[in-house]
Design a protein around this motif. Structure first.
Motif, PDB file in Angstrom:
ATOM      1  N   VAL A   1       9.263   1.540   3.133  1.00 59.47           N
ATOM      2  CA  VAL A   1      10.002   3.132   2.352  1.00 59.47           C
ATOM      3  C   VAL A   1       9.214   4.328   2.307  1.00 59.47           C
ATOM      4  O   VAL A   1       8.239   4.363   2.684  1.00 59.47           O
ATOM      5  N   PHE A   2      10.335   5.462   2.661  1.00 60.78           N
ATOM      6  CA  PHE A   2       9.483   6.339   2.866  1.00 60.78           C
ATOM      7  C   PHE A   2      10.141   6.730   1.564  1.00 60.78           C
ATOM      8  O   PHE A   2      11.543   7.269   0.937  1.00 60.78           O
ATOM      9  N   ALA A   3       9.209   7.866   0.572  1.00 60.06           N
ATOM     10  CA  ALA A   3       9.759   8.122  -0.500  1.00 60.06           C
ATOM     11  C   ALA A   3       8.986   9.917  -0.893  1.00 60.06           C
ATOM     12  O   ALA A   3       8.234  10.217  -0.893  1.00 60.06           O
ATOM     13  N   ARG A   4      10.010  10.708  -1.555  1.00 57.40           N
ATOM     14  CA  ARG A   4      10.027  11.744  -1.947  1.00 57.40           C
ATOM     15  C   ARG A   4      10.062  12.315  -3.370  1.00 57.40           C
ATOM     16  O   ARG A   4      10.807  12.022  -3.618  1.00 57.40           O
ATOM     17  N   SER A   5       8.705  12.957  -3.629  1.00 50.93           N
ATOM     18  CA  SER A   5       8.642  13.072  -5.099  1.00 50.93           C
ATOM     19  C   SER A   5       9.136  14.418  -5.362  1.00 50.93           C
ATOM     20  O   SER A   5       7.561  14.645  -4.890  1.00 50.93           O
TER      21      SER A   5
ATOM     22  N   LYS B   1      -3.620  14.452  -7.939  1.00 48.68           N
ATOM     23  CA  LYS B   1      -4.545  13.547  -8.192  1.00 48.68           C
ATOM     24  C   LYS B   1      -4.229  11.469  -7.551  1.00 48.68           C
ATOM     25  O   LYS B   1      -4.756  11.472  -7.912  1.00 48.68           O
ATOM     26  N   LEU B   2      -3.136  11.451  -7.111  1.00 49.80           N
ATOM     27  CA  LEU B   2      -2.252  10.518  -7.835  1.00 49.80           C
ATOM     28  C   LEU B   2      -3.036   9.591  -5.386  1.00 49.80           C
ATOM     29  O   LEU B   2      -3.122   8.108  -6.490  1.00 49.80           O
ATOM     30  N   GLY B   3      -3.497  10.413  -5.093  1.00 48.30           N
ATOM     31  CA  GLY B   3      -3.650   9.794  -3.996  1.00 48.30           C
ATOM     32  C   GLY B   3      -2.687   8.527  -3.226  1.00 48.30           C
ATOM     33  O   GLY B   3      -1.704   8.651  -3.188  1.00 48.30           O
ATOM     34  N   SER B   4      -3.673   7.778  -3.113  1.00 48.23           N
ATOM     35  CA  SER B   4      -3.107   6.456  -2.604  1.00 48.23           C
ATOM     36  C   SER B   4      -2.271   5.429  -3.415  1.00 48.23           C
ATOM     37  O   SER B   4      -1.660   4.407  -3.121  1.00 48.23           O
TER      38      SER B   4
ATOM     39  N   ARG C   1       5.792  15.663  -3.149  1.00 50.61           N
ATOM     40  CA  ARG C   1       5.157  14.613  -2.590  1.00 50.61           C
ATOM     41  C   ARG C   1       6.098  13.485  -1.602  1.00 50.61           C
ATOM     42  O   ARG C   1       6.594  12.600  -2.103  1.00 50.61           O
ATOM     43  N   GLU C   2       5.539  13.329  -0.176  1.00 47.02           N
ATOM     44  CA  GLU C   2       6.098  12.285   0.299  1.00 47.02           C
ATOM     45  C   GLU C   2       4.460  11.387   0.831  1.00 47.02           C
ATOM     46  O   GLU C   2       3.494  11.662   1.364  1.00 47.02           O
ATOM     47  N   VAL C   3       5.473   9.875   0.677  1.00 43.49           N
ATOM     48  CA  VAL C   3       4.784   8.884   1.068  1.00 43.49           C
ATOM     49  C   VAL C   3       5.184   7.755   1.701  1.00 43.49           C
ATOM     50  O   VAL C   3       6.603   7.899   1.462  1.00 43.49           O
ATOM     51  N   PHE C   4       4.739   6.846   2.853  1.00 43.45           N
ATOM     52  CA  PHE C   4       5.205   5.487   2.709  1.00 43.45           C
ATOM     53  C   PHE C   4       4.937   4.532   2.246  1.00 43.45           C
ATOM     54  O   PHE C   4       4.239   4.781   2.292  1.00 43.45           O
TER      55      PHE C   4
ATOM     56  N   THR D   1       0.425  -1.060   0.490  1.00 42.92           N
ATOM     57  CA  THR D   1       0.062   0.303   0.261  1.00 42.92           C
ATOM     58  C   THR D   1       0.972   0.931  -0.172  1.00 42.92           C
ATOM     59  O   THR D   1       2.169   1.377   0.384  1.00 42.92           O
ATOM     60  N   VAL D   2       0.768   2.533  -0.769  1.00 43.68           N
ATOM     61  CA  VAL D   2       1.403   3.422  -0.144  1.00 43.68           C
ATOM     62  C   VAL D   2       0.469   4.405   0.783  1.00 43.68           C
ATOM     63  O   VAL D   2      -1.019   4.276   0.354  1.00 43.68           O
ATOM     64  N   GLN D   3       0.810   5.384   1.389  1.00 45.35           N
ATOM     65  CA  GLN D   3       0.172   6.141   2.974  1.00 45.35           C
ATOM     66  C   GLN D   3       1.361   7.235   2.397  1.00 45.35           C
ATOM     67  O   GLN D   3       1.559   8.025   2.680  1.00 45.35           O
ATOM     68  N   PRO D   4      -0.073   8.423   1.793  1.00 44.79           N
ATOM     69  CA  PRO D   4       0.319   9.387   1.623  1.00 44.79           C
ATOM     70  C   PRO D   4       0.355  10.542   2.834  1.00 44.79           C
ATOM     71  O   PRO D   4       0.156  10.282   3.621  1.00 44.79           O
ATOM     72  N   LEU D   5       1.736  11.398   2.676  1.00 41.41           N
ATOM     73  CA  LEU D   5       1.631  12.034   4.491  1.00 41.41           C
ATOM     74  C   LEU D   5       1.400  13.026   3.822  1.00 41.41           C
ATOM     75  O   LEU D   5       1.105  14.085   4.858  1.00 41.41           O
ATOM     76  N   VAL D   6       2.574  13.925   3.080  1.00 45.21           N
ATOM     77  CA  VAL D   6       2.351  15.621   2.529  1.00 45.21           C
ATOM     78  C   VAL D   6       2.419  15.351   0.745  1.00 45.21           C
ATOM     79  O   VAL D   6       3.327  14.510   0.193  1.00 45.21           O
TER      80      VAL D   6
END
Length: 182
Positions: A91-95, A111-114, A79-82, A49-54
């Protein structure tokens, strides 16, 4: 936190520049050219799963401006997500993408959401992936709940026409535990 606030910003290195080389398991994940989303989905037996953070417009960090070849202090979409496997933060991801290039590009990161950005980038053949670079990611740049020193991070820039999307991925301890078991 801007990179200027760090006493020692990270040095991003490619596979040839990296000495000493990481262990084979780490090297495989850090420099794997295929989709990280697909690899994590396989490792979690489909429980990814992708959990959006910021997400939103921010001033980009100096290292991001350099990588995207935009002026220092440029505005960009962040965009920052787990990326999670079995409900654990792996994984922490920052795009990031520069505002000037993103506007009018037809890519709406808001519009990516999760959904996984990586899956989108790998499914659009117009994007070309640049060289993978790694560093020991600064703990100060991580969300508080996973703030740990010396975690391996990697990044690459996906380019299409004049648009660059810089994707950084930091592998968290729970990920390495699971990867070692697989």
């Amino acid at each position: 936190m801007p990179s200027s606030a760090l006493a020692h910003p990270p040095r991003w290195l490619n596979a040839v520049q990296l000495h000493p080389a990481p262990a084979p398991l780490q090297r495989d994940w850090l420099f794997g050219q295929d989709s990280l989303t697909r690899r994590l989905t396989a490792l979690s037996a489909g429980r990814f799963t992708v959990q959006p953070l910021v997400q939103g417009w921010q001033s980009l960090r100096q290292d991001e401006c350099l990588a995207l070849q935009v002026p220092s202090g440029s505005q960009g979409w962040v965009r920052e997500v787990f990326l999670q496997g079995d409900g654990d933060n792996w994984v922490f991801a920052r795009s990031v993408a520069a505002r000037a290039a993103l506007e009018g590009s037809g890519l709406d990161l808001g519009k990516l959401g999760s959904r996984s950005l990586g899956e989108l980038l790998f499914s659009d053949r117009a994007f070309a992936r640049g060289e993978l670079q790694v560093c020991r990611y600064p703990a100060a740049w991580l969300p508080a709940e996973v703030r740990t020193e010396q975690l391996w991070g990697r990044r690459s820039c996906f380019r299409r026409d004049g648009l660059g999307v810089l994707v950084a991925e930091v592998f968290l301890p729970a990920f390495w535990e699971r990867a070692a078991q697989a």
